[in-house]
Every structure is written in C-alpha cells, then in structure tokens.
Design an enzyme around this catalytic site. Structure first.
Site, mmCIF file in Angstrom:
data_model
loop_
_atom_site.group_PDB
_atom_site.id
_atom_site.type_symbol
_atom_site.label_atom_id
_atom_site.label_comp_id
_atom_site.label_asym_id
_atom_site.label_seq_id
_atom_site.Cartn_x
_atom_site.Cartn_y
_atom_site.Cartn_z
ATOM 1 N N LYS A 108 0.858 -1.195 0.000
ATOM 2 C CA LYS A 108 0.000 0.000 0.000
ATOM 3 C C LYS A 108 0.884 1.231 0.000
ATOM 4 C CE LYS A 108 -1.942 2.631 3.144
ATOM 5 N NZ LYS A 108 -1.828 3.960 2.499
ATOM 6 N N GLY B 283 6.801 3.958 8.956
ATOM 7 C CA GLY B 283 5.926 5.095 9.242
ATOM 8 C C GLY B 283 6.062 5.507 10.693
ATOM 9 N N GLU C 145 9.911 -0.028 10.871
ATOM 10 C CA GLU C 145 10.836 1.093 10.636
ATOM 11 C C GLU C 145 10.091 2.368 11.017
ATOM 12 O OE1 GLU C 145 13.911 1.125 9.749
ATOM 13 O OE2 GLU C 145 14.300 -0.783 8.788
ATOM 14 N N CYS D 77 13.101 10.348 8.209
ATOM 15 C CA CYS D 77 13.067 9.674 9.514
ATOM 16 C C CYS D 77 14.414 9.776 10.203
ATOM 17 C CB CYS D 77 12.655 8.223 9.356
ATOM 18 S SG CYS D 77 13.718 7.338 8.215
ATOM 19 N N GLU E 180 9.402 13.944 17.536
ATOM 20 C CA GLU E 180 9.732 14.114 16.117
ATOM 21 C C GLU E 180 8.878 15.252 15.542
ATOM 22 O OE1 GLU E 180 8.477 10.879 13.524
ATOM 23 O OE2 GLU E 180 10.459 10.904 12.603
#
Ligand code: NAD
Length: 490
Positions: free
Chosen positions: A178, A231, A253, A287, A384
């Site tokens: 996806k 994500g 991840e 990231c 973040e």
C-alpha cells in the site's frame, strides 16, 4: 519534459484496475496546493483481490521453484525498466512529493539500485549443513513467509517500497504494497517495471488508499503472512496489535529524534554543513533527520551563528525550480510543524531563525528553523517534528552529551563530529541508535543495514541483514541408516 497522466489505477494480479467501489483520491502538489492527479482509492474489497492474487502466486511456487539466479535476473530487469523511466519518476516525485527534479532522479536511481543489489544476492541466500554424526543428514532451508504486506510512508515512497519489494522477491515471497495516499505516484512505477520485466502475475500488487481503511484492512487480512511497515510510531503500534492477533512477524521502521554530538576538537564548518544537510534535506521530512545538535557550551554561540547563516542562505520554493528548501507534504503538516515551533517558543526555546510558515507562498513551506536555549525536557527536544527544525542543546562533559543524545524514546540514528578516532569509537559504542554517522550525517548506502532501536522499531532494511527478515529457517533432520555409522545394508 515527460508528462504525467492524470489518473492512476491500482496494479493487481498483473493488471491495472479501477477500485471496485469506483472511488478516487485527489493528489495535491505541495509546492502549489493545486490538484495534479487522481488515483483509484483502494478499499477492503480491493485489498481482498490483491491478497488473493498474491496468495495464488505464492502457492503456485512459481517464484520459489525458479533457480535463484533467474529470480535475480528478474530483479535486474525491474532495475533496468526503472532506470529507463527515471525522468518520469523524477517528475512524479517532484509534483506529488515536492522534491527537486535532481532529488526525484536520485530516488529513481536508488530504487533501481535496490533491485540490482538484491538481485545479486538472490542466489546467495543459503542454508547450513549441521553435522549430527554418520546416521543423519541435517540441513536448514531459508524459507519465504508467503504474502508480505508492505505499508509505505509519504516522504520517500519509491525508495522505501523498492527496498522492501526487492527483498521479498529475491527470497520468493509475494507482495501486496500500500503506497501512501499523499504521494503515491512514484510507487506505481515499480508495478510498471515489474510488468515490463515479466514478473509473474500476482507476485507484486500495488494499491493506494487511506491508512484507516485500506492499510488497516491489509495488515489485518487473514491471507497475509508477514508485515513490513515504515511510518510513525503510533501507526506502527496499531499494526503490531493486528499482527499479534495472527502471530505474524513484522519489520518496524519507525520515527526518530536523532542527535549529532559536536566534540570540542571537531571541524566546526564541516559539522555545520553536515548538520544543515541532515535537517534541511527534503524539508526535514526524513526519519533519519538530524533534528538535534549537542554542542559544548563554550562553542555554542559560534556554532549557532554559523548554523543561522547557513539556514538564511537557503532558497525556499518549489523543487521543480531547484530550490534548496522545498515544501512539506500538506497544509496539515505545515500547521503541525508551526504549532510545535510556537509551543517551543512558549516553553522558553529561542527561534534564532525561522519558526513560521511562509504564508506568502502558495504551497506548504516552513522556514529553515533553528532553536537555541533548548532543554532536554522540552517537547521540541523529545518529539519528532518531521520538518526543517533543529534544536541545539549544550553540554559540559562528554558523558553528559551521550546522556542527552540517548535521552529520548527513539533510537534511529546518532552522529559524532570529531577529528579523533578514539573519541568517535568511544561515542559510537555508547550511543543507542541503529546507525551512527561520524563526520557526515547520512553516511552509508543501500549496502548498509538500516533500522531502529527503542521506539524507532526493530528489524533491519537495506544491506545483507535485511534479507534475514524475509525468510524463516526450516530445519530438516534425516535419519539415513538404521544405525551402525552409515554402513550400507545389503
Ligand atoms: P504514518 O504512520 O501516518 O503513515 C504511514 C503509512 O501507514 C501510510 O501509508 C498510511 O496510509 C498508513 N497507515 C495509517 N494508518 C494505518 C493503519 N491504521 N493501518 C495500516 N496502515 C496505516 O506515517 P507518515 O506520516 O506517512 O510518515 C512519517 C513517519 O514515518 C515519521 O514518523 C517517520 O519518521 C517515519 N519514517 C520512518 C522511516 C524508517 O525507515 N525508519 C522512513 C521514513 C519515514
């Protein structure tokens, strides 16, 4: 220049198809806030179709029965087709993701490189022979899991999809991927390249839809055997719940809040340039971004002055015009980043430069931002941001610097700026992170294992280690005689 089509379908069982419900999602250019294309919106029924196709392909053993060298050749073919489409891919990455054309071309070439790298390893995934004495033969088979469900984020969708699809195919798994609903276009080129390379029908299925329905339906589907998720931590946690229900393995991840430590002996200009690239590349939507810099108190003002000068020198604007600081992905993301900056100022941090949206531009732009007076308890030092926002913290002694760097819930990357190898080793050994960069943020490549510690996730993508996440070990123990040391009877 290449042109992009304005409607994109899902790729299921070797065919480009509309969504069964007939719905579409509009795709926006973040640099202009204009709609540039529509995609077929995959939902549960489309996921069902894709998983059935992937299952049928896996059960046929077409990929598994192939000589691995021929599976590798298939991957080389995918790489060749991606390379041929590199200009179109670059434009797609530029228009739906905000990158420069050069950045988009890098994405295409990196994606192709994943397929050549793992194509070359397809015939090197080997089992072991385990000695059990003369009466037995014992060996292991690295066995694919089956249908690998892969969910990809919007910041580097093509590279991230390529690394997971390439590992899955090299090890004879089949895939339902996806792509992200905000920037899906480049991932469709993987489907096109698979199609042109003659990858068996159903081996790779690529669809796009929203996370809450299409993504959730995929990760909880009873027909999948394996999940690779890249994500945010929050989404990762919900996916882990779905995986726990069916006891299937996951590669996670997730996000980061990575810090570079500048030691007293560092080349300050090199550290400043590396830090700027670490936080302003792709507007900080990386990231592994270097979102914190930890400096000795004595060097604080010198370093901050240089960083501010660097930040102010960056041109801000659409990637297609070659600007340095390109847009963030959406209005919602720009609002979130500005909100975090305002909260940081209220908490006592000082925006030496930046901190606001660029409302004078039509797209979603955030100024290059540097915060000083940041303390480790502040949200801006812990969470973040996923935008071009650097927090500078200070230390007195090296142990304190390590504690600051390790003092968040994340453990994706860390960095060290020093001229002294002993200091580099000392720090690298103590930093809790999946990868440590010395004197160059992002040092590494497709060949180097990548992944997180703590809440940044587990499992590794990239490098040879990644393949270990795509196979499970089967041991075969054979009694070859009735005893007596293997002497043939009769
Ligand atoms: P996100 O978690 O919001 O979305 C990622 C993907 O998950 C999207 O495709 C989304 O549609 C899907 N999704 C959302 N809800 C879902 C659900 N309930 N079930 C299944 N799928 C669902 O993340 P994002 O905002 O797209 O990406 C940014 C995040 O990704 C950041 O935290 C960043 O650090 C992280 N990231 C990590 C890496 C890495 O390699 N460690 C690489 C890139 C990005």
């Amino acid at each position: 220049m290449a042109e992009l089509k304005n409607y994109w379908q899902n790729y299921i069982n070797g065919e480009w198809v509309d969504a069964l419900e007939g719905e579409r999602i509009e795709i926006e250019n973040p640099a202009t806030a204009q709609i540039i294309a529509e995609i077929a919106r995959a939902q549960k029924s489309d996921v069902d179709r894709a998983v059935v196709a992937a299952r049928a392909c896996f059960t046929s053993r077409e990929l598994y029965n192939m000589r691995p060298v021929n599976r590798g050749a298939l991957l080389f073919g995918i790489a060749r087709h991606l390379t041929e489409m590199a200009d179109e891919i670059a434009l797609a990455e530029c228009l739906d993701n905000g990158k420069t054309l050069a950045g988009g071309k890098n994405e295409a070439m990196a994606a192709a490189r994943y397929f050549t790298y793992y194509g070359g390893l397809a015939d090197k995934v080997e089992g072991r022979m385990i000695p059990l004495g003369a009466d037995y033969v014992d060996y292991t088979i690295p066995t694919p899991f089956g249908v690998s469900a892969q969910i990809v984020p919007w910041n580097f969708p093509l590279q991230i999809a390529a690394r997971s699809v390439a590992c899955a195919l090299a090890t004879a798994n089949t895939v339902v991927l996806k792509s992200p609903e905000l920037s899906p276009l480049s991932t469709y080129f993987i489907a096109e390249a698979c199609h042109r390379a003659g990858v068996p029908k159903g081996a790779v299925n690529i669809l796009s839809g929203y996370g809450h329905d299409c993504g959730a339906a995929l990760v909880s589907h009873p027909g999948i055997d394996h999940i690779v998720f890249t994500g945010s931590v929050a989404t990762g946690q919900s996916i882990l719940h779905a995986a726990a229900e069916r006891v299937i393995p996951c590669v996670m991840e997730l996000g980061g809040k990575s810090a570079g430590i500048l030691f007293r002996d560092a080349d300050v200009d090199q550290a400043v340039n590396s830090t700027a690239s670490g936080i302003f590349t792709h507007a900080g939507q990386v990231c592994s971004a270097q979102s914190r810099l930890i400096v000795p108190k004595a060097l604080q003002s010198q370093v901050i002055d240089k960083l501010a000068a660097k930040a102010k020198s960056l041109s801000v604007g659409p990637g297609i015009d070659g600007h340095d600081l390109t847009p963030v992905i959406s209005a919602a993301q720009a609002d979130k980043i500005e909100g975090m900056c305002l909260a940081a100022s209220q908490a006592g941090a000082e925006a030496v430069t930046g901190g606001r949206k660029r409302d004078d531009l039509p797209g979603h732009f955030i100024e290059a931002t540097i915060f000083s007076n940041v303390t480790p308890d502040m949200t801006i030092a812990r969470e973040e941001v996923f935008g071009p926002v650097l927090s500078v913290l200070t230390y007195d002694d090296p142990e304190e610097a390590i504690a600051l760097a390790n003092g968040t819930d994340y453990g994706l990357c860390a960095g060290v700026y020093t001229r002294d190898l002993a200091t580099a080793h000392w720090a690298a050994d103590r930093l809790i992170a999946g990868q440590v960069f010395v004197n160059e943020w992002f040092a590494g490549g497709i060949e180097t294992p990548f992944g997180g510690m703590k809440r940044s996730g587990y499992g590794r993508e990239k490098g040879q280690e990644a393949l270990l996440n795509y196979v499970q070990t089967k041991n075969v123990g054979i009694r070859i005689t009735g005893g007596g040391g293997g002497r043939p009877g009769g």
